[in-house]
Enzyme design. Structure first.
Site, PDB file in Angstrom:
ATOM      1  N   CYS A   2       0.844  -1.183   0.000  1.00  0.00           N
ATOM      2  CA  CYS A   2       0.000   0.000   0.000  1.00  0.00           C
ATOM      3  C   CYS A   2       0.890   1.248   0.000  1.00  0.00           C
ATOM      4  CB  CYS A   2      -0.946   0.105   1.180  1.00  0.00           C
ATOM      5  SG  CYS A   2      -2.084  -1.270   1.318  1.00  0.00           S
ATOM      6  N   ARG A  27       4.083  -0.355  -4.742  1.00  0.00           N
ATOM      7  CA  ARG A  27       3.765  -0.890  -3.414  1.00  0.00           C
ATOM      8  C   ARG A  27       2.452  -1.654  -3.373  1.00  0.00           C
ATOM      9  NH1 ARG A  27       6.855   1.292   0.545  1.00  0.00           N
ATOM     10  NH2 ARG A  27       5.326   0.679   2.091  1.00  0.00           N
ATOM     11  N   TRP A  74      -2.791  -2.709  -1.725  1.00  0.00           N
ATOM     12  CA  TRP A  74      -2.495  -4.131  -1.900  1.00  0.00           C
ATOM     13  C   TRP A  74      -3.372  -4.816  -0.859  1.00  0.00           C
ATOM     14  CZ3 TRP A  74      -0.833  -8.378   0.804  1.00  0.00           C
ATOM     15  CH2 TRP A  74      -0.348  -9.453   0.056  1.00  0.00           C
ATOM     16  N   ASN A 100      -1.936   1.832   5.742  1.00  0.00           N
ATOM     17  CA  ASN A 100      -1.073   0.766   5.228  1.00  0.00           C
ATOM     18  C   ASN A 100      -0.736  -0.107   6.425  1.00  0.00           C
ATOM     19  OD1 ASN A 100       1.027  -0.781   4.182  1.00  0.00           O
ATOM     20  ND2 ASN A 100       2.515   0.880   4.249  1.00  0.00           N
ATOM     21  N   GLY A 101      -1.057  -1.397   6.341  1.00  0.00           N
ATOM     22  CA  GLY A 101      -0.766  -2.294   7.469  1.00  0.00           C
ATOM     23  C   GLY A 101      -1.961  -3.169   7.779  1.00  0.00           C
ATOM     24  N   GLU A 485      17.044 -17.915  -8.297  1.00  0.00           N
ATOM     25  CA  GLU A 485      16.694 -16.533  -8.644  1.00  0.00           C
ATOM     26  C   GLU A 485      16.149 -16.447 -10.069  1.00  0.00           C
ATOM     27  OE1 GLU A 485      16.072 -13.966  -7.134  1.00  0.00           O
ATOM     28  OE2 GLU A 485      16.359 -12.298  -8.497  1.00  0.00           O
ATOM     29  N   LYS A 489      12.423 -15.077 -10.913  1.00  0.00           N
ATOM     30  CA  LYS A 489      12.177 -13.948 -11.833  1.00  0.00           C
ATOM     31  C   LYS A 489      11.136 -14.342 -12.867  1.00  0.00           C
ATOM     32  CE  LYS A 489      13.357 -11.230 -10.198  1.00  0.00           C
ATOM     33  NZ  LYS A 489      13.933 -11.258  -8.941  1.00  0.00           N
ATOM     34  N   GLU A 492       7.579 -14.767 -11.293  1.00  0.00           N
ATOM     35  CA  GLU A 492       7.040 -13.488 -10.800  1.00  0.00           C
ATOM     36  C   GLU A 492       6.406 -12.669 -11.920  1.00  0.00           C
ATOM     37  OE1 GLU A 492       9.557 -11.461  -7.231  1.00  0.00           O
ATOM     38  OE2 GLU A 492      10.674 -11.788  -9.052  1.00  0.00           O
ATOM     39  N   HIS A 508      16.360 -36.498  -7.794  1.00  0.00           N
ATOM     40  CA  HIS A 508      15.499 -36.939  -6.694  1.00  0.00           C
ATOM     41  C   HIS A 508      14.081 -36.399  -6.838  1.00  0.00           C
ATOM     42  CE1 HIS A 508      19.018 -38.653  -4.851  1.00  0.00           C
ATOM     43  NE2 HIS A 508      19.661 -37.517  -5.107  1.00  0.00           N
ATOM     44  N   LYS A 607       6.092  -4.692  -3.937  1.00  0.00           N
ATOM     45  CA  LYS A 607       7.543  -4.583  -3.797  1.00  0.00           C
ATOM     46  C   LYS A 607       7.982  -4.578  -2.341  1.00  0.00           C
ATOM     47  CE  LYS A 607      11.558  -2.900  -5.837  1.00  0.00           C
ATOM     48  NZ  LYS A 607      11.929  -4.260  -6.216  1.00  0.00           N
TER      49      LYS A 607
HETATM   50  C1  G6P Z   1       8.813  -8.881  -2.257  1.00  0.00           C
HETATM   51  C2  G6P Z   1       9.381  -8.366  -3.557  1.00  0.00           C
HETATM   52  C3  G6P Z   1      10.669  -9.109  -3.888  1.00  0.00           C
HETATM   53  C4  G6P Z   1      11.653  -9.004  -2.729  1.00  0.00           C
HETATM   54  C5  G6P Z   1      11.033  -9.463  -1.405  1.00  0.00           C
HETATM   55  C6  G6P Z   1      11.906  -9.102  -0.224  1.00  0.00           C
HETATM   56  O1  G6P Z   1       8.391 -10.187  -2.404  1.00  0.00           O
HETATM   57  O2  G6P Z   1       8.445  -8.523  -4.600  1.00  0.00           O
HETATM   58  O3  G6P Z   1      11.253  -8.541  -5.042  1.00  0.00           O
HETATM   59  O4  G6P Z   1      12.775  -9.779  -2.997  1.00  0.00           O
HETATM   60  O5  G6P Z   1       9.778  -8.802  -1.208  1.00  0.00           O
HETATM   61  O6  G6P Z   1      11.958  -7.707  -0.121  1.00  0.00           O
HETATM   62  P1  G6P Z   1      13.127  -6.870   0.517  1.00  0.00           P
HETATM   63  O7  G6P Z   1      12.727  -5.455   0.314  1.00  0.00           O
HETATM   64  O8  G6P Z   1      13.165  -7.252   1.990  1.00  0.00           O
HETATM   65  O9  G6P Z   1      14.379  -7.233  -0.164  1.00  0.00           O
END
Ligand code: G6P
Length: 612
Positions: A2, A27, A74, A100-101, A485, A489, A492, A508, A607
């Site tokens: 948010c 956000r 969000w 927000n929260g 990773e 990516k 996501e 396995h 994010k």
């Molecule tokens: C969310 C974001 C990711 C990020 C993760 C951890 O899931 O979409 O891109 O890696 O949070 O966030 P941080 O700000 O703690 O690295």
């Protein structure tokens, strides 16, 4: 999670708030809204969807006001729709609030209010919060800020809130606990936002609120009080951020811009800290506690998402270079499993945003048991940076694309510098090795630049595989976290199911999935596990899986067995993740674009995850 923006001052609030909401859209983006005090009174405009949908909704209305609050959501409580969107009115419609929260005890407060005859329109915890504040205001006949303060002492959970009242068009009351809030101080005007990006084009004077603090902006005056009613002196900081850093700069998406920024961001991260010719490696933020780090018997790393992957790579190099056992934990698991932490243990918290709720809670838990906390954050002044004993910023610049790219490589850079410095201090590597690694580090930006030249080739491969339904990513050693990773990516932003696995572990389980429809991405650069990875490629080929291999330039073996080969420049295996991840970022980006996905704002993600 948010985004919050608010404004009071001589300018028109609507365009400032809408622009701010667009900047904060990373956000959360399932609905957006704005509350203004117009000649007709306190009005709320809100809409399911993006900020652009809100703009369409108010187009033509042209609402005029010198005060306003805006929110991009969000969803937590209640599905994303027009009604659950913020701002929310109080029962009388005299107050409006953005939040927000999560208010954890909202159900019991709601029940009490319902018993008093209040009726709610939304499913949100936030609406309960503003009704509660108004109820206290009525019963106590007090000032609005006092009613807010009393309410804050009764709610359990996390919040950043801003409240305005129809009766008082010069007042904004804000508060935070667990969710970030920044106050921007202009000339006769004030801004409030979840981070500084909506503020910097108007002023670079800001105050970061601390937990349990309230900002009271009234009649062109600003003060801070705690929720325990103690007056605080605002600590005004001058922001060091350029406007262009938060704009797309000619790229189609922030994600692509951020991928291409990596030679610079990795360089920025090392600037002033590392100099190979003089053997200089200094991290100014790790100073007073450096001896504690030297003496650590083990290191615990906590993080979430991509930052957790950076932690996994760090585990390999801390153990290899510093000979200290390292555990890498998901912050959300660590915090709830009664972890064994003793006085003097070192915890490294990695977080791009510096606001991730689970990582923050893990820090508090470890601190309470006597651990020393080192924060590795990108956002300056963020909660994790402030709650750590010491740390090092990644200096990657604002990362706006939801999928993390340049923050990951900057995290690896900082973590590697911490490890190398520690190894040097402890004498666990030779002077010669130390010098060699410094030289390798300095060459990384140029090697990343070279890897970015693979863009066209990767785009071509993306085109061939854009319709795949599944992907497998395999790597060993330092490239195992890179496989994780790469898979993260892809899922996501393209919504293709992808799994990352240690290449040997494939036997396995995941091997059962391999057939001619399964693309398998191998990160198979020349390192100590190379021969083993080659065998794993053969195992996939034997089952007709299609292999895309990221290899070291000049590899003559793997191109004979893999259909698609992407050659990256050589470096030391510990630094290879900085280079080998680049084509994987590009692959996911191009596949997502070709599938018509919104790469910067993928569905359901946010994010900055400020709820647990
Ligand atoms: C969310 C974001 C990711 C990020 C993760 C951890 O899931 O979409 O891109 O890696 O949070 O966030 P941080 O700000 O703690 O690295």
């Amino acid at each position: 999670m948010c985004g919050i923006v608010a404004y009071v001052g001589p300018q028109q609030a609507t365009p400032i708030i809408l622009k701010g909401l667009r900047r904060l859209e990373y956000r959360g983006y399932d609905s957006a809204g704005i509350a203004l005090i117009e000649d007709s009174g306190l009005n709320i405009y809100k809409k399911k969807g993006k900020v652009a949908d809100l703009e369409d909704h108010i187009k033509g209305t042209n609402p005029k006001s010198n005060i306003g609050i805006g929110h991009t959501r969000w969803a937590t409580h209640g599905e994303p729709n027009d009604i659950n969107a913020h701002p929310h009115y109080s029962a009388s419609k005299g107050l409006a609030m953005i939040h927000n929260g999560i208010i954890e005890n909202y159900a019991s407060i709601k029940q009490d209010l319902q018993n008093k005859g209040y009726e709610f329109t939304s499913d949100t915890d936030s609406e309960v919060f503003i009704y509660f504040i108004e109820d206290i205001l009525k019963n106590n006949q007090c000032e609005l800020e006092e009613a807010v303060r009393l309410a804050l002492n009764k709610v359990v959970g996390a919040y950043a809130i801003v409240i305005m009242s129809e009766e008082d068009p010069t007042t904004l009351i804000a508060a935070r606990k667990g969710s970030p809030l920044v106050v921007g101080i202009g000339k006769d005007e004030f801004f409030l936002a979840s981070d500084a990006t909506p503020i910097i084009e108007y002023t670079n004077e800001v105050v970061y609120l601390n937990d349990q603090e309230m900002a009271i902006i009234k009649d062109n005056d600003f003060s801070i009080r705690t929720t325990q009613d103690i007056e605080m002196t605002p600590y005004i900081q001058t922001l060091d951020m350029e406007l262009e850093a938060i704009e797309k700069g000619g790229y189609e998406h922030f994600m692509l811009k951020e991928i291409f920024e990596q030679p610079r961001s990795i360089g920025d991260c090392m600037r002033g800290r590392l100099n190979a010719s003089s053997g200089h490696l200094v991290l100014g933020g790790i100073n007073e506690y450096a001896k504690k780090l030297d003496a650590a018997e083990r290191i615990v790393i906590v993080a979430c998402g991509t930052s957790w992957h950076a932690g996994l790579v760090a585990e390999y190099f801390f153990e290899e270079f510093c000979r200290i056992p390292v555990e890498v934990e998901y912050a959300s698991e660590f915090r709830y499993r009664n972890p064994v932490i003793k006085e003097g243990d070192v915890l490294i918290a990695i977080s791009q945003s510096g606001e991730t709720a689970d990582t923050l809670a893990a820090i508090e838990l470890a601190k309470s048991k006597g651990a020393i906390i080192f924060g590795v954050c990108n956002v300056v002044g963020s909660s994790i940076a402030r709650s750590s004993h010491e740390g090092a910023y990644t200096h990657a610049g604002p990362e706006i694309g939801v999928a993390s790219t340049k923050a990951f490589t900057a995290q690896l850079t900082v973590l590697f510098m911490i490890a190398l410095r520690l190894a040097h201090r402890k004498g666990t590597i030779t002077e010669q090795k130390y010098r060699e690694m410094l030289v390798e580090m300095e060459q990384i930006p140029a090697k990343v630049e070279k890897a970015l030249k693979l863009n066209d080739k990767v785009e071509h491969i993306a085109d061939l595989f854009k319709d795949a339904r599944n992907f497998l990513y395999l790597g060993r050693g330092y490239n195992f976290p890179v496989a994780l990773e790469g898979a993260l990516k892809l899922k996501e932003i393209s919504y293709i199911h992808a799994e990352g696995y240690p290449a040997a572990e494939m036997k396995h389980g995941p091997i059962a999935l391999i057939d001619e429809e399964m693309p398998v991405v191998f990160i198979a650069t020349r390192d100590s596990s190379y021969d083993k990875v080659v065998s794993n490629i053969q195992e996939v080929r034997a089952r007709k899986g299609e292999v895309i291999a990221v290899v070291t330039e000049g590899d003559s073996l793997i191109p004979k067995m893999a259909e698609y080969v992407i050659e990256v420049p050589p470096t030391h295996e510990a630094l290879m993740p900085l280079v080998s991840v680049i084509p994987l970022q590009l692959l996911s980006y191009h596949i997502a674009v070709m599938r018509g996905c919104n790469v910067d704002q993928p569905r359901n993600l946010a994010k900055s995850v400020t709820v647990e």
